[in-house]
Design an enzyme around this catalytic site. Structure first.
Site, PDB file in Angstrom:
ATOM      1  CG  HIS A 268      -1.842   1.137   1.343  1.00 35.97           C
ATOM      2  ND1 HIS A 268      -3.154   1.095   0.938  1.00 35.97           N
ATOM      3  CD2 HIS A 268      -1.657   2.394   1.796  1.00 35.97           C
ATOM      4  CE1 HIS A 268      -3.731   2.266   1.137  1.00 35.97           C
ATOM      5  NE2 HIS A 268      -2.843   3.079   1.671  1.00 35.97           N
ATOM      6  CD  GLU A 269       1.443   3.560   3.675  1.00 33.18           C
ATOM      7  OE1 GLU A 269       1.589   4.617   3.024  1.00 33.18           O
ATOM      8  OE2 GLU A 269       0.426   3.324   4.358  1.00 33.18           O
TER       9      GLU A 269
END
Lengths: 523, 523
Positions: A268-269
């Site tokens: 995600h990051e």
């Protein structure tokens, strides 16, 4: 002739960017390595950096610089999509919004939200909504005063949206959420009836934390996240942050008994990080070196985490790597085991743990409640009850405490309203962008299945990333996908993926009922 | 009546401090965790922070703030040692020095030294003094121009000393070095003749790097370094840095085959850290929250590294801990083994590896050469030869390359002249302060031997640390030790410690020959 006024303005904008990036470094450090007692000094340093950056943007001299630079650019007859014209438009937009809110009100908000945040932390841990209520009321009052200064046509919420989702309105969001709910509700009901189809117990074995971090790092390196211009660190609430083109960092957290946390969190990051790492270098130190909006930014974290990272054939490629990283834990598993586990759908109480199917119901609930609060249809005292009723209505679950209900999110405590819709814009756009990529380059699905992530990354770089903040979200979506932000591709994606996964084929949507503005649409 | 002008000035000084501390955070990150390609952006951010801090101090408005605050304080009739009077004196001093050097010259220096530094890095690795020479000449020329703006009575060096060692002069340093050389030379000759007395092979075994770091951390925690307001990280060139009262960090490096590097390096930086952690909290965000001088700062790193960390009876206390940390490597050793190994004296080529006896000969050599360069008695082209001759004369060793000779230190490449004497002021003061402490509290030696480091730390906090920059070095030394900075205690310490260690009792000094100013004192 050199445009000297434009050059002066760019110097100033560069200094402002330097201050903001410096503040990002200080915030990153605060969330990763700062010792326990460093907080008080750090808060003052951040306040000074923020206030100096604000001063450098708002002082009257900059209005003159802008006007003179605009005159220069006009005299040159540059087209409206020329980089300098875009830069001036964005700089003027930012400055005008910055000068609208009086300094005294900003300081009042900073003070009130600092207090409200501390109270919220305590209230959440002791399940004491009553303690938090007066601070929430104060935050709402101050936010409404801010929206009066910012200005809006129909809803105070619109004034707030302009910062997160420029061009987006409360009306359009209402319609987007209606579409999503109409599509998701029957699908979710069908899934819940077949809940036994997915077993995610494989994720809950004992996984060495260092091995998880190494594996997560390995995966996002394969995605294309550049570690010579980034790094991965541990933190409590993961985030991505950029200190400029050569230094874009991501963070994660890790659980020794839940494989999903570090891996999916890192993907995600890294999605956020890929966006920032791939801005055109010439945008550096200008206000264009940011994402188009919170939602477009989130679309990239969701694209790499969900559309890619939770994709069936991608796991054919990743599974042998995972088995190498965790030979004991995954010795008896198959790609399909992990694929199914990572895509388990469960109506749950906590937004940040929600799956692809239910996530938007969580944000919709918050969107409705914060509009009701801001427009006086809901009193703060009645908020917990309204929250719990909406949870039951949309998700079929009811929190037994406010800690796992209305007190779960930090946003309102820090005076951050109108932020939740960006998560949904991100979900929706993640599929819209991916579909456009796969239409443009038909080899992409096969490439992903073979671990060739660069085909997709290059397409995203050219079409989305390198532009930074050049285009507003709808214009970008139109330009790249042929359509403005819309729910349909996301709903189709959910139906196909989860229909197959849960054996609930063709759970099609009923006709979409549209609701009038301000209606009690959640009944 | 509230002193509102003083309050305004303090607000401004606080902002300047915030910017400087923010820059420290960025520098710390650059030296510890920054990814490989983050350097270009970071350099610009640091330049902006530095330039804004300079602007906030030098703009004309601040001259008025100062004058008005001084008038207020005078009207109140505050005594000359009142905290506000001291603050105004220091603020005026800093501002006046800052405005003296024209901005254009500062920028020229920044540009030239950046280039010179890069050239030096390459020149050192290829042993190519000729490549570096023109840059060194340029740095000398620019430094001389700066000293003209700063002003001085006798030597350009004096103008530079004022920043590092306020109150110190070239003449006094010459005399201090003469005393040191006169005392050290016969001692060193005697030691060299008994070199076989000390065997340090125990330090060169294989020591696990993580275990070394844990042990180093454990030791400095026992010294009193507060990890709730600090942390220890790895870097290439270790340093200590402060982001304010609640966040004072240290760094170290570690060799898997040399026990001394991490342990003694950590003690050294912890000494700097203890100084900064123990400034009075009310000095925070003022220009008084710094060490009295570079030399006084160094006195604390040397006190904790050498006077305490290399002390015989302290190793009675530390040895069992070391043996626990390294049971295999130290199984056959005793406290005496480590004590002797950590105190081995060897005339060597490299300053940063020098022992307590020879260290000041290295700094003396640089002090003499940089004065000769600045006053035109030595041409840059002749520097390597002069360096090598001086090494042979003072230490009896001659570098075989310029890399291990004149190119070894970074200082001149970054235009940093007159910095070396602070190391010697630090060595000298470390013993002067320790002796004063032991005179004032006779239990200190016994407490150290028992691992009760707080007796000494508390005395240092009360007498030295809490004052920050309130007193200039000589005034502080007078106040605390009854004497200005002087070589005699340090020489006595060396004679007693190393006389016993090498069995060369009572190597007493010959009468001290004083040399005239500007004389070719090294002949």
């Amino acid at each position: 002739m050199a445009m000297e006024h434009l050059a002066r303005l760019k110097t100033r904008l560069g200094e402002i960017d330097d201050l903001q990036r410096a503040a990002q470094v200080l915030s990153w450090d605060q969330s990763t390595y700062m010792p326990a007692r460093g907080g008080a000094g750090r808060a003052r340093q951040l306040a000074t950096l923020g206030s100096l950056a604000h001063r450098l943007l708002t002082e009257p001299e900059v209005a003159r610089m802008l006007a003179e630079a605009e005159a220069e650019v006009e005299a040159e007859g540059l087209p409206s999509d020329h980089a300098d014209v875009v830069l001036l438009r964005v700089a003027r937009h930012d400055r005008e919004r910055a000068v609208r809110v009086p300094r005294a009100l900003m300081e009042e908000i900073a003070l009130a939200t600092a207090l409200a945040y501390d109270t919220w932390v305590a209230a959440r841990s002791s399940d004491d909504f009553a303690a938090f209520a007066p601070h929430l009321q104060k935050n709402i009052d101050l936010t409404l005063r801010k929206t009066e200064h910012l200005g809006y046509d129909r809803h105070p919420y619109d004034a707030l949206l302009e910062d997160n989702e420029p061009g987006m309105t409360t009306e359009r969001l209402r319609s987007l959420f209606d579409d999503l709910r109409a599509g998701v509700t029957p699908l979710l009901e069908a899934i819940v009836a077949h809940a036994d189809q997915v077993d995610d117990s494989v994720l809950y074995r004992e996984y060495d934390e260092q091995a998880q971090l190494r594996f997560s790092e390995d995966v996002v390196r394969r995605f294309g996240y550049d570690f010579s211009r980034g790094r991965l660190d541990l933190t409590v609430h993961p985030f991505a942050t950029s200190f400029g083109h050569g230094d874009v960092r991501i963070t994660t957290r890790v659980s020794p008994t839940f494989l999903q946390m570090a891996l999916m969190g890192t993907m995600h990051e890294a999605g956020h990080g890929l966006y920032e790492q791939n801005f055109a270098p010439e945008l550096a130190r200008t206000p264009l070196a940011h994402g188009s909006s919170g939602g477009v930014h989130e679309s990239q974290s969701r694209l790499w985490e969900n559309v890619v990272g939770r994709r069936r054939d991608v796991w054919d490629y990743l599974f042998p790597l995972a088995q190498q990283a965790f030979p004991e834990q995954l010795g008896d598993a198959e790609a399909e085991t992990l694929y199914r586990a990572f895509n388990k759908v469960t109506p749950s109480l906590i937004r940040v743990e929600a799956d692809e199917v239910t996530y938007n119901l969580h944000t919709m609930l918050r969107f409705e409640l914060e509009n009701d609060l801001l427009e006086g249809r809901l009193a703060v005292a009645d908020l917990p009850e309204a929250w719990n009723a909406a949870m039951q209505r949309h998700l079929g679950v009811t929190p037994s405490t406010n800690t796992e209900g209305v007190l779960q999110d930090v946003h309102w405590s820090i005076g951050y309203f109108a932020g939740f819709p960006s998560y949904t814009v991100g979900n929706v756009l993640s599929v819209q962008f991916y579909d456009a990529a796969a239409r443009a380059i038909p080899s992409i699905p096969g490439d992903l299945a073979a671990g060739r992530f660069d085909t997709l990354l290059n397409w995203l770089r050219e079409n989305v990333y390198r532009h930074g903040r050049t285009y507003q979200p709808d214009a970008l979506a139109e330009r790249v996908t042929g359509s403005p932000i819309t729910a349909e591709p996301y709903l189709r994606y959910l139906r196909e993926k989860y229909g197959a996964l849960y054996g609930v084929e063709a759970a099609s949507a009923p006709p979409l009922p549209r609701q009038g503005e301000g209606g009690e649409g959640r009944a």
